[in-house]
Design a protein around this motif. Structure first.
Motif, PDB file in Angstrom:
ATOM      1  N   GLU A  30       0.232  43.035  17.627  1.00 27.88           N
ATOM      2  CA  GLU A  30      -1.101  43.079  18.243  1.00 27.88           C
ATOM      3  C   GLU A  30      -1.587  41.691  18.687  1.00 27.88           C
ATOM      4  OE1 GLU A  30      -4.416  44.937  19.821  1.00 27.88           O
ATOM      5  OE2 GLU A  30      -2.465  45.715  19.237  1.00 27.88           O
ATOM      6  N   ASN A  31      -1.403  40.667  17.842  1.00 31.77           N
ATOM      7  CA  ASN A  31      -1.824  39.310  18.223  1.00 31.77           C
ATOM      8  C   ASN A  31      -1.127  38.861  19.505  1.00 31.77           C
ATOM      9  OD1 ASN A  31      -3.633  38.741  16.114  1.00 31.77           O
ATOM     10  ND2 ASN A  31      -1.972  38.101  14.750  1.00 31.77           N
ATOM     11  N   ASN A  32       0.161  39.132  19.592  1.00 30.00           N
ATOM     12  CA  ASN A  32       0.926  38.731  20.777  1.00 30.00           C
ATOM     13  C   ASN A  32       0.384  39.432  22.024  1.00 30.00           C
ATOM     14  OD1 ASN A  32       2.336  38.090  18.415  1.00 30.00           O
ATOM     15  ND2 ASN A  32       4.325  38.257  19.411  1.00 30.00           N
ATOM     16  N   ARG A  33       0.140  40.740  21.885  1.00 30.87           N
ATOM     17  CA  ARG A  33      -0.356  41.521  23.027  1.00 30.87           C
ATOM     18  C   ARG A  33      -1.736  41.022  23.465  1.00 30.87           C
ATOM     19  NH1 ARG A  33      -3.646  44.998  24.155  1.00 30.87           N
ATOM     20  NH2 ARG A  33      -4.374  45.435  22.056  1.00 30.87           N
ATOM     21  N   GLN A  34      -2.632  40.794  22.500  1.00 35.12           N
ATOM     22  CA  GLN A  34      -3.983  40.337  22.834  1.00 35.12           C
ATOM     23  C   GLN A  34      -3.962  38.949  23.479  1.00 35.12           C
ATOM     24  OE1 GLN A  34      -5.982  40.724  19.036  1.00 35.12           O
ATOM     25  NE2 GLN A  34      -6.973  42.617  19.688  1.00 35.12           N
ATOM     26  N   LEU A  35      -3.175  38.048  22.918  1.00 29.84           N
ATOM     27  CA  LEU A  35      -3.091  36.697  23.491  1.00 29.84           C
ATOM     28  C   LEU A  35      -2.483  36.722  24.890  1.00 29.84           C
ATOM     29  CD1 LEU A  35      -2.156  34.480  20.453  1.00 29.84           C
ATOM     30  CD2 LEU A  35      -3.873  33.930  22.180  1.00 29.84           C
ATOM     31  N   ALA A  36      -1.454  37.534  25.066  1.00 30.83           N
ATOM     32  CA  ALA A  36      -0.835  37.639  26.395  1.00 30.83           C
ATOM     33  C   ALA A  36      -1.863  38.145  27.406  1.00 30.83           C
ATOM     34  CB  ALA A  36       0.378  38.561  26.349  1.00 30.83           C
ATOM     35  N   ALA A  37      -2.649  39.129  27.020  1.00 27.18           N
ATOM     36  CA  ALA A  37      -3.688  39.660  27.922  1.00 27.18           C
ATOM     37  C   ALA A  37      -4.734  38.585  28.227  1.00 27.18           C
ATOM     38  CB  ALA A  37      -4.344  40.892  27.303  1.00 27.18           C
ATOM     39  N   LEU A  38      -5.140  37.821  27.216  1.00 27.92           N
ATOM     40  CA  LEU A  38      -6.106  36.735  27.435  1.00 27.92           C
ATOM     41  C   LEU A  38      -5.538  35.687  28.383  1.00 27.92           C
ATOM     42  CD1 LEU A  38      -7.732  35.927  23.973  1.00 27.92           C
ATOM     43  CD2 LEU A  38      -8.905  36.518  26.070  1.00 27.92           C
ATOM     44  N   PHE A  39      -4.292  35.280  28.139  1.00 22.79           N
ATOM     45  CA  PHE A  39      -3.677  34.259  28.993  1.00 22.79           C
ATOM     46  C   PHE A  39      -3.527  34.762  30.430  1.00 22.79           C
ATOM     47  CE2 PHE A  39      -1.383  31.610  25.475  1.00 22.79           C
ATOM     48  CZ  PHE A  39      -2.602  31.056  25.107  1.00 22.79           C
ATOM     49  N   ARG A  40      -3.195  36.043  30.603  1.00 23.13           N
ATOM     50  CA  ARG A  40      -3.103  36.606  31.967  1.00 23.13           C
ATOM     51  C   ARG A  40      -4.472  36.584  32.643  1.00 23.13           C
ATOM     52  NH1 ARG A  40       1.713  37.675  33.035  1.00 23.13           N
ATOM     53  NH2 ARG A  40       3.107  38.875  31.765  1.00 23.13           N
ATOM     54  N   SER A  41      -5.509  36.960  31.903  1.00 19.99           N
ATOM     55  CA  SER A  41      -6.875  36.929  32.459  1.00 19.99           C
ATOM     56  C   SER A  41      -7.269  35.506  32.835  1.00 19.99           C
ATOM     57  CB  SER A  41      -7.882  37.478  31.455  1.00 19.99           C
ATOM     58  OG  SER A  41      -7.706  38.857  31.292  1.00 19.99           O
ATOM     59  N   MET A  42      -6.922  34.573  31.959  1.00 17.14           N
ATOM     60  CA  MET A  42      -7.240  33.171  32.261  1.00 17.14           C
ATOM     61  C   MET A  42      -6.517  32.717  33.527  1.00 17.14           C
ATOM     62  SD  MET A  42      -7.338  31.496  28.444  1.00 17.14           S
ATOM     63  CE  MET A  42      -8.092  29.919  28.882  1.00 17.14           C
ATOM     64  N   ALA A  43      -5.270  33.122  33.677  1.00 19.54           N
ATOM     65  CA  ALA A  43      -4.505  32.755  34.873  1.00 19.54           C
ATOM     66  C   ALA A  43      -5.174  33.316  36.125  1.00 19.54           C
ATOM     67  CB  ALA A  43      -3.066  33.270  34.760  1.00 19.54           C
ATOM     68  N   GLU A  44      -5.611  34.573  36.065  1.00 23.41           N
ATOM     69  CA  GLU A  44      -6.267  35.193  37.223  1.00 23.41           C
ATOM     70  C   GLU A  44      -7.586  34.495  37.554  1.00 23.41           C
ATOM     71  OE1 GLU A  44      -4.700  37.323  39.186  1.00 23.41           O
ATOM     72  OE2 GLU A  44      -3.074  37.031  37.755  1.00 23.41           O
ATOM     73  N   LEU A  45      -8.372  34.187  36.530  1.00 22.54           N
ATOM     74  CA  LEU A  45      -9.648  33.505  36.760  1.00 22.54           C
ATOM     75  C   LEU A  45      -9.425  32.111  37.317  1.00 22.54           C
ATOM     76  CD1 LEU A  45     -11.443  34.680  33.504  1.00 22.54           C
ATOM     77  CD2 LEU A  45     -12.132  35.269  35.847  1.00 22.54           C
ATOM     78  N   LEU A  46      -8.434  31.412  36.787  1.00 21.92           N
ATOM     79  CA  LEU A  46      -8.122  30.077  37.299  1.00 21.92           C
ATOM     80  C   LEU A  46      -7.615  30.149  38.737  1.00 21.92           C
ATOM     81  CD1 LEU A  46      -6.457  28.582  34.115  1.00 21.92           C
ATOM     82  CD2 LEU A  46      -8.545  27.733  35.218  1.00 21.92           C
ATOM     83  N   ALA A  47      -6.804  31.143  39.032  1.00 19.39           N
ATOM     84  CA  ALA A  47      -6.302  31.307  40.401  1.00 19.39           C
ATOM     85  C   ALA A  47      -7.462  31.568  41.361  1.00 19.39           C
ATOM     86  CB  ALA A  47      -5.284  32.445  40.459  1.00 19.39           C
ATOM     87  N   ALA A  48      -8.429  32.372  40.931  1.00 19.61           N
ATOM     88  CA  ALA A  48      -9.596  32.655  41.770  1.00 19.61           C
ATOM     89  C   ALA A  48     -10.427  31.400  42.011  1.00 19.61           C
ATOM     90  CB  ALA A  48     -10.467  33.734  41.126  1.00 19.61           C
ATOM     91  N   GLN A  49     -10.373  30.461  41.061  1.00 16.05           N
ATOM     92  CA  GLN A  49     -11.106  29.203  41.205  1.00 16.05           C
ATOM     93  C   GLN A  49     -10.254  28.132  41.881  1.00 16.05           C
ATOM     94  OE1 GLN A  49     -12.625  27.948  37.407  1.00 16.05           O
ATOM     95  NE2 GLN A  49     -13.585  29.912  37.025  1.00 16.05           N
TER      96      GLN A  49
END
Length: 159
Positions: free
Chosen positions: A3-22
């Motif tokens: 679960e920790n791996n899955r949650q962190l991976a999802a957070l990092f993907r979201s961060m990547a998308e937000l950073l890409a948008a910026q």
């Protein structure tokens, strides 16, 4: 899947998308995506890896991302992610209605360049730096006219 791996991976993907948008540094965006992939491929719980101080041994995880993983494991969130999710103020978001400014360019101006007010934006335009930025597709004069009109709507001239 841990679960920790899955949650962190999802957070990092979201961060990547937000950073890409910026329009953040593409290497930084790629680093978050790569770390997310590595976490999903990890055969053990990332908490166990952290406990034995092996986070930086994970492919794609350096000192900065290891710190974010430890922060998540300790607090359940990552402060940098919470900051990235912070939306633009409504008055700044409205700038995308100005000629030549897109949502992604306005986001870039606000978060990366610190352009927070109409006078800041006006100064950037008058310096002719805006026209050098990818994504600006308008005329500086039309944009200055739109800002002038916005100023008049906000504070109409006294009679």
């Amino acid at each position: 899947m841990h679960e920790n791996n899955r949650q962190l991976a999802a957070l990092f993907r979201s961060m990547a998308e937000l950073l890409a948008a910026q329009r953040a540094n593409p290497y930084r965006v790629r680093a978050y995506r790569r770390a997310a992939d590595a976490l999903l491929e990890l055969e053990e719980d990332v908490a166990a890896v952290a406990q034995r101080r092996g986070l930086e041994d994970i492919d794609g995880v350096g000192k900065d991302l290891a710190g974010k993983i430890r922060e998540f494991l300790e607090t359940g969130t990552i402060r940098a992610y919470e900051e990235l999710k912070t939306p633009l103020p409504p008055e700044v978001k409205d700038w995308s209605k100005f000629p030549g400014l897109s949502d992604s360019l306005v986001t870039y101006l606000y978060f990366r360049l610190g352009i927070r007010t109409l006078p800041d934006l006006e100064q950037l335009i008058r310096s002719h730096l805006l026209r050098t930025m990818p994504g600006f597709s308008g005329s500086e004069e039309k944009l200055l006219d739109a800002i002038r009109q916005q100023h008049e709507r906000i504070s109409p001239p006294s009679p």
